[in-house]
Design an enzyme around this catalytic site. Structure first.
Site, mmCIF file in Angstrom:
data_model
loop_
_atom_site.group_PDB
_atom_site.id
_atom_site.type_symbol
_atom_site.label_atom_id
_atom_site.label_comp_id
_atom_site.label_asym_id
_atom_site.label_seq_id
_atom_site.Cartn_x
_atom_site.Cartn_y
_atom_site.Cartn_z
ATOM 1 N N THR A 273 -31.029 39.320 31.845
ATOM 2 C CA THR A 273 -32.128 39.483 30.877
ATOM 3 C C THR A 273 -31.906 40.755 30.073
ATOM 4 O O THR A 273 -31.185 41.642 30.528
ATOM 5 C CB THR A 273 -33.433 39.578 31.696
ATOM 6 O OG1 THR A 273 -33.732 38.281 32.187
ATOM 7 C CG2 THR A 273 -34.618 40.092 30.909
ATOM 8 N N ARG B 127 -41.506 27.211 34.762
ATOM 9 C CA ARG B 127 -41.664 28.497 35.463
ATOM 10 C C ARG B 127 -41.761 29.648 34.445
ATOM 11 O O ARG B 127 -41.007 29.715 33.498
ATOM 12 C CB ARG B 127 -40.465 28.717 36.389
ATOM 13 C CG ARG B 127 -40.472 30.054 37.133
ATOM 14 C CD ARG B 127 -39.568 31.067 36.453
ATOM 15 N NE ARG B 127 -39.386 32.269 37.253
ATOM 16 C CZ ARG B 127 -38.839 33.387 36.769
ATOM 17 N NH1 ARG B 127 -38.444 33.444 35.519
ATOM 18 N NH2 ARG B 127 -38.693 34.439 37.525
ATOM 19 N N VAL B 128 -42.713 30.533 34.675
ATOM 20 C CA VAL B 128 -42.826 31.735 33.852
ATOM 21 C C VAL B 128 -42.563 32.939 34.747
ATOM 22 O O VAL B 128 -43.145 33.048 35.831
ATOM 23 C CB VAL B 128 -44.231 31.855 33.223
ATOM 24 C CG1 VAL B 128 -44.313 33.103 32.350
ATOM 25 C CG2 VAL B 128 -44.553 30.619 32.398
ATOM 26 N N GLY B 129 -41.678 33.814 34.306
ATOM 27 C CA GLY B 129 -41.377 35.022 35.081
ATOM 28 C C GLY B 129 -42.201 36.198 34.595
ATOM 29 O O GLY B 129 -43.220 36.044 33.919
ATOM 30 N N ASP B 130 -41.736 37.372 34.957
ATOM 31 C CA ASP B 130 -42.450 38.604 34.574
ATOM 32 C C ASP B 130 -42.270 38.954 33.102
ATOM 33 O O ASP B 130 -43.108 39.637 32.512
ATOM 34 C CB ASP B 130 -41.888 39.773 35.380
ATOM 35 C CG ASP B 130 -40.411 39.993 35.056
ATOM 36 O OD1 ASP B 130 -39.611 39.073 35.330
ATOM 37 O OD2 ASP B 130 -40.062 41.042 34.482
ATOM 38 N N GLY C 166 -34.993 41.702 36.752
ATOM 39 C CA GLY C 166 -34.746 41.398 38.165
ATOM 40 C C GLY C 166 -35.505 40.138 38.512
ATOM 41 O O GLY C 166 -35.719 39.275 37.658
ATOM 42 N N GLY D 287 -38.394 38.019 38.766
ATOM 43 C CA GLY D 287 -39.702 38.064 38.122
ATOM 44 C C GLY D 287 -40.853 37.930 39.097
ATOM 45 O O GLY D 287 -41.897 38.588 38.954
HETATM 46 N N1 ASP Z 1 -37.019 39.066 35.202
HETATM 47 C C1 ASP Z 1 -36.459 37.859 34.666
HETATM 48 C C2 ASP Z 1 -37.251 36.684 35.158
HETATM 49 O O1 ASP Z 1 -37.607 36.657 36.328
HETATM 50 C C3 ASP Z 1 -35.028 37.680 35.032
HETATM 51 C C4 ASP Z 1 -34.162 38.874 34.801
HETATM 52 O O2 ASP Z 1 -34.627 39.986 34.641
HETATM 53 O O3 ASP Z 1 -32.959 38.714 34.746
HETATM 54 O O4 ASP Z 1 -37.472 35.764 34.415
#
Ligand code: ASP
Length: 281
Positions: free
Chosen positions: A154, A182-185, A205, A207
């Site tokens: 990311t 799916r939704v991450g951070d 990292g 999420g």
């Molecule tokens: N934080 C991102 C997510 O979980 C992934 C990443 O940081 O590489 O979507």
């Protein structure tokens, strides 16, 4: 003082060969963002510029080169925050907007909402004349091969402009092989990114872990100790709750911090007084 810090993801590399070109792009993103700031551009302009460099580089998990979800499609998330106005723009689950960070910015600046998802977000992108591409555009051979990768490359940027304004921007394809929807951070203000008048931060990292720690906002809790200590404390807390991630941060004095509890985090920064950008893992 003007300054910018960027990251190209935290985790572990799939191969050693991936490392040098990724560091180079981090340096390039920092240098180009810095140039925007030096030429009098805003922190938002600089952070968006840096993120777009990553989004257009297939090595990173944002824009072209994003990881595929379990259905073999790419679904993209992005977010941006202006530390002065505290305005937010965020987008999730989009499949056809070439540069998701431009859509996040357009939502922040031209919509009455903070966060749009899926088809509604894409309709808004069309109205804003943003470039639309087929989903295949994002899918590279390399990322198909890394379908089960542990690395989440990311991207993000935090910039400080000559008016003392801070902006944070983030863009991602999410985690490899994620469930559809799916939704991450990353598009969640406070978790994946945050900015106010004192500091800005972007996380990368896992999420699901970052959200539990509200990681980017967590820096606020100890900000009076300075940006480095506050960022370290945020990651320390994440480690205590068994989370894995990295954080980049920048304060209104132009001090930068980058801390992670993963094997590595690609990053780069440049600020006044430096001859060129510094990049590393
Ligand atoms: N934080 C991102 C997510 O979980 C992934 C990443 O940081 O590489 O979507």
């Amino acid at each position: 003082m003007v300054a910018i810090i960027v990251h190209g993801g935290a985790g572990k590399a799939n191969s050693k060969e991936e490392i040098p070109p990724r560091i180079e792009t981090c340096k390039k993103a920092a240098a180009e963002g810095y140039k925007v700031l030096k030429d009098g551009g805003s922190a938002i302009d600089a952070a968006v510029k840096a993120v777009m460099i990553f989004e257009n580089d297939p090595l990173f998990n944002a824009g072209i080169g994003s990881y595929l979800n379990e259905k073999g499609e790419v679904e993209l998330d992005a977010g941006i925050m202006d530390g002065k106005s505290l305005k937010i723009g965020a987008v999730s689950g989009i499949k056809h907007v070439k540069n998701p960070i431009l859509l996040a910015r357009a939502i922040m600046e031209n919509s009455k909402h903070n966060f749009l998802i899926g088809e509604g977000a894409e309709e808004f992108a069309i109205k804003q004349n943003l470039e639309i591409v087929p989903n295949d555009y994002f899918i590279t051979k390399q990322k198909k091969k890394n379908f089960l990768s542990k690395f989440g490359d990311t991207v993000g940027a935090v910039a400080l402009d000559k008016n003392g304004r801070i902006a944070s921007a983030v863009s991602t394809g999410g985690t490899p092989n994620k469930a559809e929807g799916r939704v991450g951070d990353s598009p969640l203000a406070g978790s994946g990114f945050y900015a106010n008048e004192t500091y800005g931060a972007v996380a990368t990292g896992i999420g699901e872990d970052i959200m539990r720690a509200v990681l980017s906002f967590r820096i606020s809790l100890e900000i009076e100790k300075g940006i480095e200590k506050a960022t370290e404390s945020a990651i320390k807390y994440l480690t205590e709750i068994n989370g894995k991630a990295g954080l980049i941060a920048l304060n209104s004095d132009g001090n930068v911090a980058f801390v992670y509890n993963t094997e590595m985090m690609f990053h780069g920064y440049m600020k006044e007084g430096m001859e060129g950008p510094i990049g590393g893992i």
